[in-house]
Scaffold this active site. Sequence first.
Site, PDB file in Angstrom:
ATOM      1  CE  LYS A  81      -2.866   2.818   3.044  1.00 27.71           C
ATOM      2  NZ  LYS A  81      -1.940   3.990   3.046  1.00 27.71           N
ATOM      3  CG  LEU A 115      -1.598  -0.730   6.612  1.00 24.68           C
ATOM      4  CD1 LEU A 115      -0.654  -1.166   5.545  1.00 24.68           C
ATOM      5  CD2 LEU A 115      -0.645  -0.836   7.920  1.00 24.68           C
ATOM      6  CG  ASP A 116      -3.201   5.125  10.527  1.00 24.17           C
ATOM      7  OD1 ASP A 116      -4.330   4.559  10.749  1.00 24.17           O
ATOM      8  OD2 ASP A 116      -2.260   5.397  11.154  1.00 24.17           O
ATOM      9  CE1 TYR A 117      -5.448   9.607   1.694  1.00 20.58           C
ATOM     10  CE2 TYR A 117      -3.781  11.143   2.489  1.00 20.58           C
ATOM     11  CZ  TYR A 117      -4.514  10.890   1.440  1.00 20.58           C
ATOM     12  OH  TYR A 117      -4.676  11.687   0.413  1.00 20.58           O
ATOM     13  CB  THR A 119       0.644   3.989   7.517  1.00 24.29           C
ATOM     14  OG1 THR A 119       0.573   4.381   8.695  1.00 24.29           O
ATOM     15  CG2 THR A 119       1.415   2.492   7.887  1.00 24.29           C
TER      16      THR A 119
END
Length: 255
Positions: A81, A115-117, A119
């Site tokens: 990602k 997963l954070d924006y 990260t």
Amino acid sequence: MEKKVTDSRDKQGERLQKVLAHAGIASRRQAEQMILEGEVAVNGKIVQTLGTKVFPEDKVTVKGKPIAVPSGDYVYFLLNKPTGVITSAKDPQGRKTVVELLRKVPQRVYPVGRLDYDTSGLLVLTNDGELAHRLMHPHYGVEKTYRVGIKEKLTVSVINQLRNGILLEDGKTAPAKIHEVNHSGEGSFFFYDITIHEGRNRQVRRMFSRVGHPLITLQRIGFGPLKLDSKLLPGMYRSLNKQEVQALRRTVQLN
């Protein structure tokens, strides 16, 4: 007497409680209880018989909400990602989602966890709801490893704090594994790998902020038995092989 949903078809369907589990609704045992309590309907009729078989063309609802009946064709992908992408199937604000990165995949897949924006890194996507449900459940304590980049080198005291647990606003974190990484060519940043088994919101970022070292970069490089491929560039994905899927299943006691 209740009429069986599958009495006019062959017996190649999937048992209802298994379908609910694979959809990530609940564990198989919890799904059985939901059926017995009359919370599940097939083609508009409440079904309370365990072992009832359903097919992809059947309409299954749980408390009135429809769920998809899988064809049995489960797929598993590992995505690297990139930052600036939402870990979701869709976003009301119109931001790019991880599902869009797999738009060429014919099956409808969903991310396992978040997963954070901002990260990057390893994210599993699948249509196997039962496996996804267990991988995200805190009972199984699936380990996640992150590579963090910070501006200053950590002292031994701070490293020990992280290893022993940090007191956050939602409680003390469980012990973590952490070690420094020799990662040259990245300016003046210092890199560390930290492994946790909890899934609190933005946990790693909050841990480092609490000890006075806000993160510059955050990348997940490990999830259970899986490791991020060095040749898999941000935005790229690949199918998990049979051995990797089996390893994930063993991690959450599905084998």
